[in-house]
Design an enzyme around this catalytic site. Structure first.
Site: not given
Lengths: 454, 454
Positions: B158, B190, B219
């Site tokens: 992430d 990500s 998301d």
């Protein structure tokens, strides 16, 4: 004597603040074609779903055979696109001869034979929204009489192709015309929806006097977004809308779309609960021939129907709007009971919301609380902290009975009330008239009864 | 010789345009905790749903016992909030000791014992999005080695609390570090989602070389709206995104939310079909312990899985966007087959859409067409007009086999392919290295073979 008479006459009149047709003392329940079937007139390619007498007979069969009628779902309502493009030689509206070969009168009889009622649709402009013949001012009496002659039980009066001035004349005129037929016809007015739904353009006192229900806001669509926009509007304007509603006169946030394509089970439970808290008319617009068992269970939930149909007819209120996305609604019910609704606007995961009844303005005492979807019952003191787990776009709804009534069993009122409609507190103009006559008679012959100084 | 050698080396290198770890030659399938379980660490009050080894073992049990694994759903992926707030005395990440008392290594073994794989999560900034220890530049090699030591099979990296410059260094560095461990670890980046998902800020050629999949966009949330915004973004940018995807390198529109709270059955079918057409990774984020049979049937649809897992790995395209709200998508498949997807953005009622295969750019011929949800098969000439009835927010999806292959039976490839992953066209760096060595060897010892003028 004169003064007393005037006072008593005034009381009799006030008693009748809702439309005086004795109809819809609890929010009407049934089925309405529009949201699900729209203006589908293609009976060649889509015979099962086109707007035709067959569709309404199919729905009537389902209502009467699948347990709906007994729960109160008795109206079978036609919406737009039912009529012929031309009036008959006497200027009367007539059903499309291909799609309604037996005519509306026979269809009404079909409903009555099954303990159901038939609703029909018209528009106060030159044309209906779908382009069919309208019922402008000069046709109002004729069409009202036609509907009564056919044995119609409810009439929805739409507003396309009419202006504010015409509406101001037409909606009250239709109310009188329907009453003048002598047939009790529930009257649904789209008027406020065409005027933004809010004062000063909309006069809710007047609406309560002339209509049994009225559409305040835009049409519902088959989506959760549509429901959210309706719910937001109704509760943002609750201080205007709540006082407008009561027995015989209802705000109408539009149809239930449960059983269609756009709602999850969670969202279906939410619409049902929110509509019940709003004391909203419960008109399903779905295909009862193919409805899933899950959707059916939600629509046939007896406890929620009993909350919807509470005889006090007080529309519920949003009492809390948390930053977390939790919103809480409350509707006072008869026998000092109430409905408490927790609603999550979150889109992530189940949320554990902690509160107590005293934080929600309940007075000191112990309350019996029943979850209307799980049927679990607990006793809660006002001060007890509890947690409700709220699913995203979901609700938890409680029937809360009053502290003093802890031992009384939950009464399911729905089916009883629907058969009681024409008894009890009915406000028939005739009854009111006789009451006044009687009092005036007493005043006239026994003036001394009233002249005694207190 | 030198020139030939260079050419052949170049060919060997081009062959490996996707990340050279032999992983994820078809879109990965499995389960990922985030959307459904988020950062719920309250194991005291919510023991069944908190992020703990128990949750992942529960899901592994379901995947292996309820028919998921055989269909290809093999990854069980941890997301944020798994670790302790502190690294251990040697500076290594460690799992939260209360919620993962057995540790990640044991958990990975639990997965492997069941024919499943374990995924884990980290963040390239100072902290994860949930505030747990990050894996900034200086920790990359250490953490990659830790994951490999634990036997982890996939890693999601992430980007919270890191800037563009750090990301530019960190994401490639982690790729190298994971490869350097010698353990095949699928690598999910990500990165593009933090840079707007589009060139020039995002370099998809580079991403294909260093990551197996990457999140391009925000998301997903548990709502239909969220799906629509994702679908719109991916297809509005399809000309950029389609060439970026292929075996071993996938655009990731985020998790499947089928089985959660926000989607109707119709919408669940739509997400599954749209994700398959996009050649998207299929990571469910739901509660497999309580999933409804309806949602399960959608997620376990073998024909759709076989479309998703087509070995060509070509991402599908939106080919038509009608004013009526109908959109049509097409994905070319192996054996000259294709997937054809009709999607209704309407919110009113089922819509009858009329077209023909030739209007959808199919060449002359007869095609065998199978509806992947109803399993009905028909043969259609390219010129034949047909009608598909599309429910609001619903899809109709067809597997269309090529004209020449009319008699070949539909092959369900899903389960086969997943076991074939490490055979066949795998692009292991080692294999590539040996191939080049061999060719250079031949060039060196038999130069005359190549010096013959053509």
């Amino acid at each position: 004597i004169g003064m007393y008479g005037a006072v008593i006459f005034l009381v009799c009149t006030l008693y009748a603040s809702a439309l005086d047709n004795g109809q819809m003392l609890t929010p009407p329940m049934g089925w309405l074609a529009w949201e699900r079937f729209r203006c589908d007139i293609d009976c060649v390619n889509d015979p099962k779903n086109c707007i035709s007498e067959k569709l309404f007979m199919d729905m009537a069969d389902r209502l009467s055979e699948d347990g709906w009628r007994e729960l109160g779902y008795v109206y079978v309502n036609i919406d737009d696109c039912w009529s012929s493009m031309d009036r008959d030689k006497d200027g009367r509206l007539q059903a499309d001869p291909k799609r309604f070969p037996s005519g509306i009168k026979k269809l009404a009889q079909y409903m009555h034979d099954r303990g159901l009622k038939l609703g029909i649709y018209g528009d106060m402009g030159t044309h209906t929204c779908g382009g069919y013949p309208g019922t402008p001012l000069e046709k109002i009496e004729l069409d009202a009489q036609t509907f009564a002659d056919w044995g119609v039980d409810m009439f929805k009066y739409d507003g396309c192709y009419s202006n504010a001035t015409e509406q101001e004349q037409g909606y009250p005129l239709m109310s009188k015309a329907l009453n003048a037929t002598g047939r009790p016809i529930g009257y649904s007015c789209s008027w406020p929806a065409y005027q933004g739904g809010l004062p000063p353009k909309v006069n809710y006192t007047q609406l309560g006097e002339i209509c049994n229900l009225w559409r305040n806001y835009g049409d519902i669509q088959d989506s959760w977004d549509s429901i959210l926009s309706i719910v937001d509007w109704f509760f943002e304007n609750q201080d205007v809308l709540i006082p407008a509603a009561g027995p015989g006169k209802w705000n109408d946030p539009d149809m239930l779309i449960i059983g269609d394509f756009g709602l999850s089970m969670e969202q279906s439970r939410s619409q049902m609960a929110l509509w019940a808290v709003m004391a909203a008319p419960l008109f399903m617009s779905n295909d009862l021939r193919t409805i899933s068992s899950g959707a059916r269970a939600v629509l046939q939930n007896e406890m929620i129907i009993s909350i919807s149909q509470d005889p006090l007819g007080i529309q519920g209120r949003r009492i809390l709007k948390e930053k977390s996305g939790v919103q809480i609604f409350w509707r006072p019910l008869s026998e000092n009971a109430s409905a408490l609704l927790f609603f999550s606007r979150r889109t992530d995961m189940p949320y554990r919301y902690k509160t107590s009844l005293s934080k929600l303005n309940y007075t000191t005492g112990s309350y019996k609380v029943t979850d209307v979807y799980t049927f679990k019952t607990t006793v809660l003191k006002d001060s007890t902290e509890f947690v409700v787990s709220l699913n995203p776009s979901g609700v938890v709804m409680w029937y809360v009975s009053a502290p003093a009534k802890l031992n009384s069993r939950l009464v399911f009122r729905a089916s009883k009330q629907n058969t009681k409609k024409s008894q009890g507190f009915v406000k028939l103009p005739l009854l009111q008239f006789y009451c006044c006559l009687l009092i005036l008679h007493i005043l006239h012959f026994y003036p001394s009864l009233f002249n005694t100084p207190f």
